[in-house]
Enzyme design. Structure first.
Site, PDB file in Angstrom:
ATOM      1  N   MET A  85       2.340  10.015   3.191  1.00 13.43           N
ATOM      2  CA  MET A  85       1.959  10.536   1.878  1.00 13.43           C
ATOM      3  C   MET A  85       2.467  11.970   1.780  1.00 13.43           C
ATOM      4  O   MET A  85       2.116  12.818   2.611  1.00 13.43           O
ATOM      5  CB  MET A  85       0.432  10.548   1.712  1.00 13.43           C
ATOM      6  CG  MET A  85      -0.213   9.208   1.410  1.00 13.43           C
ATOM      7  SD  MET A  85       0.398   8.370  -0.079  1.00 13.43           S
ATOM      8  CE  MET A  85       0.070   9.580  -1.363  1.00 13.43           C
ATOM      9  N   ASP A 117      -0.700   0.731  -6.485  1.00 12.01           N
ATOM     10  CA  ASP A 117      -1.645   1.745  -6.011  1.00 12.01           C
ATOM     11  C   ASP A 117      -3.066   1.330  -6.355  1.00 12.01           C
ATOM     12  O   ASP A 117      -3.516   1.487  -7.493  1.00 12.01           O
ATOM     13  CB  ASP A 117      -1.321   3.101  -6.653  1.00 12.01           C
ATOM     14  CG  ASP A 117      -0.113   3.752  -6.003  1.00 12.01           C
ATOM     15  OD1 ASP A 117      -0.098   3.873  -4.769  1.00 12.01           O
ATOM     16  OD2 ASP A 117       0.815   4.136  -6.731  1.00 12.01           O
ATOM     17  N   MET A 120      -6.903   1.863  -6.216  1.00  7.25           N
ATOM     18  CA  MET A 120      -7.825   2.998  -6.040  1.00  7.25           C
ATOM     19  C   MET A 120      -9.246   2.569  -6.382  1.00  7.25           C
ATOM     20  O   MET A 120      -9.452   1.815  -7.345  1.00  7.25           O
ATOM     21  CB  MET A 120      -7.417   4.147  -6.955  1.00  7.25           C
ATOM     22  CG  MET A 120      -5.986   4.604  -6.753  1.00  7.25           C
ATOM     23  SD  MET A 120      -5.625   6.036  -7.761  1.00  7.25           S
ATOM     24  CE  MET A 120      -3.936   6.369  -7.272  1.00  7.25           C
ATOM     25  N   ASP A 167       5.851   8.566  -0.148  1.00  9.46           N
ATOM     26  CA  ASP A 167       5.176   8.358  -1.432  1.00  9.46           C
ATOM     27  C   ASP A 167       4.563   9.664  -1.928  1.00  9.46           C
ATOM     28  O   ASP A 167       3.711  10.254  -1.255  1.00  9.46           O
ATOM     29  CB  ASP A 167       4.085   7.283  -1.222  1.00  9.46           C
ATOM     30  CG  ASP A 167       3.333   6.914  -2.491  1.00  9.46           C
ATOM     31  OD1 ASP A 167       3.734   7.359  -3.581  1.00  9.46           O
ATOM     32  OD2 ASP A 167       2.346   6.161  -2.380  1.00  9.46           O
ATOM     33  N   HIS A 216       5.420  -1.246  -6.031  1.00 14.35           N
ATOM     34  CA  HIS A 216       4.337  -0.575  -5.306  1.00 14.35           C
ATOM     35  C   HIS A 216       3.069  -0.584  -6.161  1.00 14.35           C
ATOM     36  O   HIS A 216       3.055  -0.088  -7.292  1.00 14.35           O
ATOM     37  CB  HIS A 216       4.809   0.857  -5.035  1.00 14.35           C
ATOM     38  CG  HIS A 216       3.905   1.692  -4.193  1.00 14.35           C
ATOM     39  ND1 HIS A 216       3.929   1.676  -2.814  1.00 14.35           N
ATOM     40  CD2 HIS A 216       2.968   2.609  -4.524  1.00 14.35           C
ATOM     41  CE1 HIS A 216       3.045   2.529  -2.342  1.00 14.35           C
ATOM     42  NE2 HIS A 216       2.435   3.110  -3.353  1.00 14.35           N
ATOM     43  N   HIS A 230      -0.596  -0.626  -1.680  1.00 13.16           N
ATOM     44  CA  HIS A 230      -1.097   0.602  -1.059  1.00 13.16           C
ATOM     45  C   HIS A 230      -2.580   0.764  -1.409  1.00 13.16           C
ATOM     46  O   HIS A 230      -2.918   1.069  -2.552  1.00 13.16           O
ATOM     47  CB  HIS A 230      -0.250   1.771  -1.600  1.00 13.16           C
ATOM     48  CG  HIS A 230      -0.677   3.123  -1.129  1.00 13.16           C
ATOM     49  ND1 HIS A 230      -0.242   4.283  -1.739  1.00 13.16           N
ATOM     50  CD2 HIS A 230      -1.468   3.516  -0.097  1.00 13.16           C
ATOM     51  CE1 HIS A 230      -0.763   5.329  -1.108  1.00 13.16           C
ATOM     52  NE2 HIS A 230      -1.520   4.888  -0.114  1.00 13.16           N
ATOM     53  N   SER A 246       6.268   2.804  -8.376  1.00 14.29           N
ATOM     54  CA  SER A 246       4.806   2.764  -8.377  1.00 14.29           C
ATOM     55  C   SER A 246       4.285   2.435  -9.767  1.00 14.29           C
ATOM     56  O   SER A 246       4.459   3.214 -10.717  1.00 14.29           O
ATOM     57  CB  SER A 246       4.238   4.111  -7.940  1.00 14.29           C
ATOM     58  OG  SER A 246       2.883   4.163  -8.325  1.00 14.29           O
ATOM     59  N   MET A 302      -5.884   2.628  -1.507  1.00 12.03           N
ATOM     60  CA  MET A 302      -6.579   3.914  -1.393  1.00 12.03           C
ATOM     61  C   MET A 302      -8.046   3.632  -1.657  1.00 12.03           C
ATOM     62  O   MET A 302      -8.609   4.000  -2.697  1.00 12.03           O
ATOM     63  CB  MET A 302      -5.986   4.911  -2.394  1.00 12.03           C
ATOM     64  CG  MET A 302      -4.631   5.439  -1.929  1.00 12.03           C
ATOM     65  SD  MET A 302      -3.671   6.131  -3.271  1.00 12.03           S
ATOM     66  CE  MET A 302      -2.952   4.631  -3.900  1.00 12.03           C
TER      67      MET A 302
HETATM   68  C1  DX5 Z   1      -0.518   8.661  -5.338  1.00 13.86           C
HETATM   69  C2  DX5 Z   1       0.148   7.301  -5.270  1.00 13.86           C
HETATM   70  C3  DX5 Z   1       1.607   7.308  -5.551  1.00 13.86           C
HETATM   71  C4  DX5 Z   1       1.949   7.849  -6.925  1.00 13.86           C
HETATM   72  C5  DX5 Z   1       3.290   8.472  -6.862  1.00 13.86           C
HETATM   73  O1  DX5 Z   1      -1.850   8.527  -4.984  1.00 13.86           O
HETATM   74  O2  DX5 Z   1      -0.016   6.743  -3.976  1.00 13.86           O
HETATM   75  O3  DX5 Z   1       2.181   6.031  -5.350  1.00 13.86           O
HETATM   76  O4  DX5 Z   1       1.932   6.878  -7.911  1.00 13.86           O
HETATM   77  O5  DX5 Z   1       3.539   9.062  -8.092  1.00 13.86           O
HETATM   78  P1  DX5 Z   1       4.694  10.132  -8.293  1.00 13.86           P
HETATM   79  O6  DX5 Z   1       5.991   9.460  -7.898  1.00 13.86           O
HETATM   80  O7  DX5 Z   1       4.612  10.448  -9.740  1.00 13.86           O
HETATM   81  O8  DX5 Z   1       4.390  11.300  -7.390  1.00 13.86           O
HETATM   82 ZN    ZN Z   2       1.148   4.833  -3.453  1.00 12.89          ZN
END
Ligand code: DX5
Ligand code: ZN
Length: 219
Positions: free
Chosen positions: A138, A36, A38, A176, A34, A67, A9, A69
Site C-alpha cells: 500500500m 476494494d 471496505m 496500490d 481490483h 482487496h 480499482s 480492507m
Molecule cells: C485505497 C484503495 C485503492 C484506491 C486507489 O484504499 O485500496 O485501491 O482505490 O486509488 P487511487 O489510484 O486513486 O490512489
Molecule cells: Zn485497493
C-alpha cells in the site's frame, strides 16, 4: 521481458453502472480488475461485499483481484470464494492468526495475497512469503482514492523485490495508491508487477486509450 498488469480499482468507477464498467474494461483489453472491499471499521468507508461481486461475476471474465480492507477477514473467506474472487488479498494488520488465514484462502481455491499498510515493516513476511502469490504494497493509507503516493514506499518495493529474489520465489508485487502515468515507469522498474489505479484510470476515458497509455509508459 516482464509485462505490466494494470488492475483498475473500481473504487473510482461508476457504482451505478458496474456491469457496464466491467464490460468496457474487458473490451479495452484489461485482464484484471481490483475490488476494494471496505467495512467501515478497518477503514472509515463502506463499499461492497460478496453479493455484489457474485452478481457481477456472472457478467465478466476479468480476473477478480479482491482487496479486503476489513477487520478479521477470516470470517468471510468462504463467501468470497463462492462469490467468485480469483485472488483474495487480506491485510496483515487485520488478522490475528496470519498463517491460518492465508492457508484458508488457498484451501478455498483462491490465489493468496497479503497487503501491508505503508507503516507496516516487511519483516512480517519472513516466514509466510512462500505461501503468497502476491504481496500488495500500500503506497497510501487505505480508505480513500485520489491520495498522493508516499515516497518511502519506493524503497519498500525495492527491498521486497530483493527479499523475493533472495528466497528464489516468483511472488508478484502489487502497488496500490497514488499510482499515476507519471510514476508508473519508476514503480515498474523498482519491481512492481501489478499496478492498481483508481482515479488516474477512471478519470480519463476512453479506457482502451488509458490502458494503452499505462503500457506505453513502462515500455
Ligand atoms: C485505497 C484503495 C485503492 C484506491 C486507489 O484504499 O485500496 O485501491 O482505490 O486509488 P487511487 O489510484 O486513486 O490512489
Ligand atoms: Zn485497493
Amino acid at each position: 521481458m516482464r509485462e505490466l498488469i494494470l488492475s483498475p480499482s473500481l473504487l473510482s468507477a461508476d457504482f451505478g453502472n458496474l456491469r457496464a464498467e466491467l464490460a468496457t474494461l474487458e473490451e479495452a483489453g484489461l485482464k484484471w480488475v481490483h475490488w476494494d472491499v471496505m467495512d467501515g471499521l478497518f477503514v472509515p468507508n463502506i463499499t461492497f461485499g460478496p453479493p455484489v461481486i457474485k452478481a457481477l461475476r456472472k457478467t465478466s471474465r476479468l480476473f477478480f483481484d479482491v482487496h479486503l480492507m476489513i477487520e478479521r477477514p477470516e470470517r468471510y473467506i468462504q463467501e468470497f470464494a463462492e462469490a467468485g474472487a480469483d485472488l483474495l488479498c487480506v491485510h496483515a494488520e487485520s488478522t490475528l492468526h496470519l498463517e491460518r488465514t492465508l492457508s484458508a484462502i488457498r484451501d478455498n481455491g483462491m490465489q493468496v495475497g497479503l497487503s501491508l499498510n505503508p507503516g507496516t515493516p516487511l519483516n512480517i513476511l519472513e516466514y509466510v512469503l512462500p505461501q503468497l502469490d502476491m504481496v500488495l504494497i500500500m503506497s497510501v493509507n487505505p480508505g480513500f482514492g485520489g491520495q498522493s503516493f508516499i515516497p518511502f514506499c519506493r524503497e519498500k518495493i525495492c527491498d521486497l523485490k530483493n527479499m523475493i529474489q533472495k528466497k528464489n520465489l516468483s511472488t508478484l508485487i502489487q502497488v496500490d495508491g497514488g499510482v499515476t502515468l507519471d510514476n508508473a515507469r519508476e514503480l515498474f522498474e523498482l519491481g512492481a508487477d501489478i499496478l492498481v489505479s483508481g482515479s488516474a484510470f477512471f478519470g480519463f476515458p476512453p479506457y482502451n486509450k488509458r490502458h494503452q497509455a499505462f503500457l506505453e509508459a513502462v515500455a
